[in-house]
Write a protein that holds these residues in place. Sequence first.
Motif, PDB file in Angstrom:
ATOM      1  N   GLN A  62      86.816  30.633  12.230  1.00 32.11           N
ATOM      2  CA  GLN A  62      85.678  31.816  12.390  1.00 32.11           C
ATOM      3  C   GLN A  62      84.512  31.060  13.300  1.00 32.11           C
ATOM      4  O   GLN A  62      84.154  31.890  14.174  1.00 32.11           O
ATOM      5  CB  GLN A  62      85.040  32.179  11.197  1.00 32.11           C
ATOM      6  CG  GLN A  62      86.209  33.111  10.209  1.00 32.11           C
ATOM      7  CD  GLN A  62      85.789  33.737   8.937  1.00 32.11           C
ATOM      8  OE1 GLN A  62      84.643  33.800   8.947  1.00 32.11           O
ATOM      9  NE2 GLN A  62      86.444  33.945   7.933  1.00 32.11           N
ATOM     10  N   TYR A  66      83.605  31.508  18.213  1.00 32.38           N
ATOM     11  CA  TYR A  66      82.758  31.707  19.414  1.00 32.38           C
ATOM     12  C   TYR A  66      82.723  30.855  20.279  1.00 32.38           C
ATOM     13  O   TYR A  66      82.585  29.219  19.946  1.00 32.38           O
ATOM     14  CB  TYR A  66      81.452  31.979  18.605  1.00 32.38           C
ATOM     15  CG  TYR A  66      81.249  32.859  17.394  1.00 32.38           C
ATOM     16  CD1 TYR A  66      80.615  34.153  17.877  1.00 32.38           C
ATOM     17  CD2 TYR A  66      81.582  32.779  16.206  1.00 32.38           C
ATOM     18  CE1 TYR A  66      80.638  35.259  16.862  1.00 32.38           C
ATOM     19  CE2 TYR A  66      81.350  33.674  15.040  1.00 32.38           C
ATOM     20  CZ  TYR A  66      80.848  34.962  15.537  1.00 32.38           C
ATOM     21  OH  TYR A  66      80.524  35.955  14.571  1.00 32.38           O
ATOM     22  N   LYS A  67      83.029  31.314  21.551  1.00 31.48           N
ATOM     23  CA  LYS A  67      83.077  30.276  22.823  1.00 31.48           C
ATOM     24  C   LYS A  67      81.721  29.924  22.920  1.00 31.48           C
ATOM     25  O   LYS A  67      81.636  28.576  23.471  1.00 31.48           O
ATOM     26  CB  LYS A  67      83.659  31.214  23.748  1.00 31.48           C
ATOM     27  CG  LYS A  67      85.030  31.577  23.665  1.00 31.48           C
ATOM     28  CD  LYS A  67      85.412  32.254  24.956  1.00 31.48           C
ATOM     29  CE  LYS A  67      86.907  32.870  24.800  1.00 31.48           C
ATOM     30  NZ  LYS A  67      87.396  33.537  26.164  1.00 31.48           N
ATOM     31  N   GLN A  68      80.656  30.415  22.677  1.00 37.17           N
ATOM     32  CA  GLN A  68      79.184  29.810  23.027  1.00 37.17           C
ATOM     33  C   GLN A  68      78.881  28.596  21.875  1.00 37.17           C
ATOM     34  O   GLN A  68      78.147  27.829  22.481  1.00 37.17           O
ATOM     35  CB  GLN A  68      78.228  30.859  22.518  1.00 37.17           C
ATOM     36  CG  GLN A  68      76.946  30.384  22.988  1.00 37.17           C
ATOM     37  CD  GLN A  68      76.526  30.158  24.656  1.00 37.17           C
ATOM     38  OE1 GLN A  68      77.389  30.946  25.327  1.00 37.17           O
ATOM     39  NE2 GLN A  68      75.828  29.598  24.893  1.00 37.17           N
ATOM     40  N   ILE A  69      79.763  28.304  20.851  1.00 34.50           N
ATOM     41  CA  ILE A  69      79.728  27.265  19.957  1.00 34.50           C
ATOM     42  C   ILE A  69      80.038  25.955  20.957  1.00 34.50           C
ATOM     43  O   ILE A  69      79.281  25.073  21.254  1.00 34.50           O
ATOM     44  CB  ILE A  69      80.719  27.158  18.997  1.00 34.50           C
ATOM     45  CG1 ILE A  69      80.376  28.228  17.798  1.00 34.50           C
ATOM     46  CG2 ILE A  69      80.610  25.538  18.473  1.00 34.50           C
ATOM     47  CD1 ILE A  69      79.295  27.874  17.219  1.00 34.50           C
ATOM     48  N   GLN A 220      71.055  32.636  27.003  1.00 28.90           N
ATOM     49  CA  GLN A 220      72.011  31.912  26.245  1.00 28.90           C
ATOM     50  C   GLN A 220      72.915  30.994  26.710  1.00 28.90           C
ATOM     51  O   GLN A 220      73.515  30.216  25.747  1.00 28.90           O
ATOM     52  CB  GLN A 220      73.015  33.005  25.446  1.00 28.90           C
ATOM     53  CG  GLN A 220      72.126  34.159  24.725  1.00 28.90           C
ATOM     54  CD  GLN A 220      73.057  35.175  24.147  1.00 28.90           C
ATOM     55  OE1 GLN A 220      74.405  35.238  24.298  1.00 28.90           O
ATOM     56  NE2 GLN A 220      72.517  36.337  23.472  1.00 28.90           N
ATOM     57  N   VAL A 228      72.764  28.342  18.911  1.00 27.20           N
ATOM     58  CA  VAL A 228      73.766  28.876  18.816  1.00 27.20           C
ATOM     59  C   VAL A 228      74.213  29.149  17.276  1.00 27.20           C
ATOM     60  O   VAL A 228      74.823  30.316  16.860  1.00 27.20           O
ATOM     61  CB  VAL A 228      74.817  28.061  19.588  1.00 27.20           C
ATOM     62  CG1 VAL A 228      76.300  29.053  19.350  1.00 27.20           C
ATOM     63  CG2 VAL A 228      74.477  28.119  20.994  1.00 27.20           C
ATOM     64  N   VAL A 232      74.809  32.872  15.382  1.00 28.41           N
ATOM     65  CA  VAL A 232      75.736  33.435  15.057  1.00 28.41           C
ATOM     66  C   VAL A 232      75.783  33.643  13.399  1.00 28.41           C
ATOM     67  O   VAL A 232      76.441  34.758  13.136  1.00 28.41           O
ATOM     68  CB  VAL A 232      76.977  32.017  14.989  1.00 28.41           C
ATOM     69  CG1 VAL A 232      78.303  32.449  14.270  1.00 28.41           C
ATOM     70  CG2 VAL A 232      77.640  31.683  16.529  1.00 28.41           C
ATOM     71  N   GLN A 235      73.892  36.966  13.199  1.00 29.97           N
ATOM     72  CA  GLN A 235      74.824  38.163  13.746  1.00 29.97           C
ATOM     73  C   GLN A 235      75.723  38.419  12.520  1.00 29.97           C
ATOM     74  O   GLN A 235      76.172  39.441  12.209  1.00 29.97           O
ATOM     75  CB  GLN A 235      75.504  37.919  14.922  1.00 29.97           C
ATOM     76  CG  GLN A 235      74.621  37.851  16.061  1.00 29.97           C
ATOM     77  CD  GLN A 235      75.427  37.407  17.372  1.00 29.97           C
ATOM     78  OE1 GLN A 235      76.410  36.891  17.363  1.00 29.97           O
ATOM     79  NE2 GLN A 235      74.726  37.486  18.544  1.00 29.97           N
ATOM     80  N   ASN A 236      76.322  37.188  12.032  1.00 26.41           N
ATOM     81  CA  ASN A 236      77.335  37.646  10.861  1.00 26.41           C
ATOM     82  C   ASN A 236      76.738  37.999   9.655  1.00 26.41           C
ATOM     83  O   ASN A 236      77.158  39.027   9.068  1.00 26.41           O
ATOM     84  CB  ASN A 236      77.950  36.430  10.389  1.00 26.41           C
ATOM     85  CG  ASN A 236      79.191  36.472   9.624  1.00 26.41           C
ATOM     86  OD1 ASN A 236      80.150  37.035   9.720  1.00 26.41           O
ATOM     87  ND2 ASN A 236      78.980  36.056   8.357  1.00 26.41           N
TER      88      ASN A 236
END
Length: 301
Positions: A62, A66-69, A220, A228, A232, A235-236
């Motif tokens: 999970q 997130y590609k931003q990770i 970002q 990041v 995340v 947001q979650n």
Amino acid sequence: MKKKKKIGVFDIGNCIFMLFILFITVYPLYFTVIASFSEPSAVATGEVVWRPVGFTLDSYKQVFAYKQIWKGYANTIFYTVLGTVFNLFLTIPAAYAVSKKYLPHRKLLMGFFLLTMYFSGGMVPSYLLVKNLGLINTRAALVLVGGISIYNLIVTRTYFMTSISDSIYEAAKIDGAGELKTFLSIALPLAKPIIAVMVLYYAVAHWNDYFNALLYVSDQTLEPLQSVLRRVLIQNQNALDESMMRQSMQPGELVDSAKRAYAAYTMKYTMVFIASAPLLIAYPFVQKYFVKGVMVGAVKE
């Protein structure tokens, strides 16, 4: 024959106390690791204590969805490497200079450094300065801001003063070496332990830094890993809160909401481990120098 030293009550008590300190230091990290690999419901209900329960990689899947990770990882590595090099470039020469007793106005200079250590301009003036320099939303803001730590400067200066003999410098001067050559050829090679300590201190500070990113970066694509992960998690949690606030929910939706709640709980441990793992891997490689350098000021025989 040498008589065996008897183990007294104090020795036993000291060992027990040290083991207790070791336990309360290591167990939180151990629990973070096993919780990140355990079933979310088992973690939330307190079943995970000494070993993983229901081994699963769902939390990692999970998080890494997130590609931003990955972008955050790359940014953090960039900021850590470049920022640490910049910090060392400022700290080591400055510490070497103020360690010299013949430096004019040395005490006055150290007093100025100490003043900035205890009294700063504050967050708003710092932000205005960075803004006027045109560093807002740039990588340079996270590299250049906080270029030198006065505490680290004092520790490094103490090392130069106590661990390197003045006779070595005098011998170099007799051989015709100037100040720059003495610094590069003698001081730096002999200062490897304290340099390793400073690398670790500054690298950890850059790796864990998120506050400067909150102040100076809104793009970002420039966010470090810590920012990041924070975004995340928020947001979650917000998505979970919205689903829980719905007035009418079917039984299946309730089950899904409970699963998401448990997943959000486990993701916290997963994020802590993801953020800490690189430094935990790097520490053994500098441990030898770190132990030696951090003992600056200790009593010598």
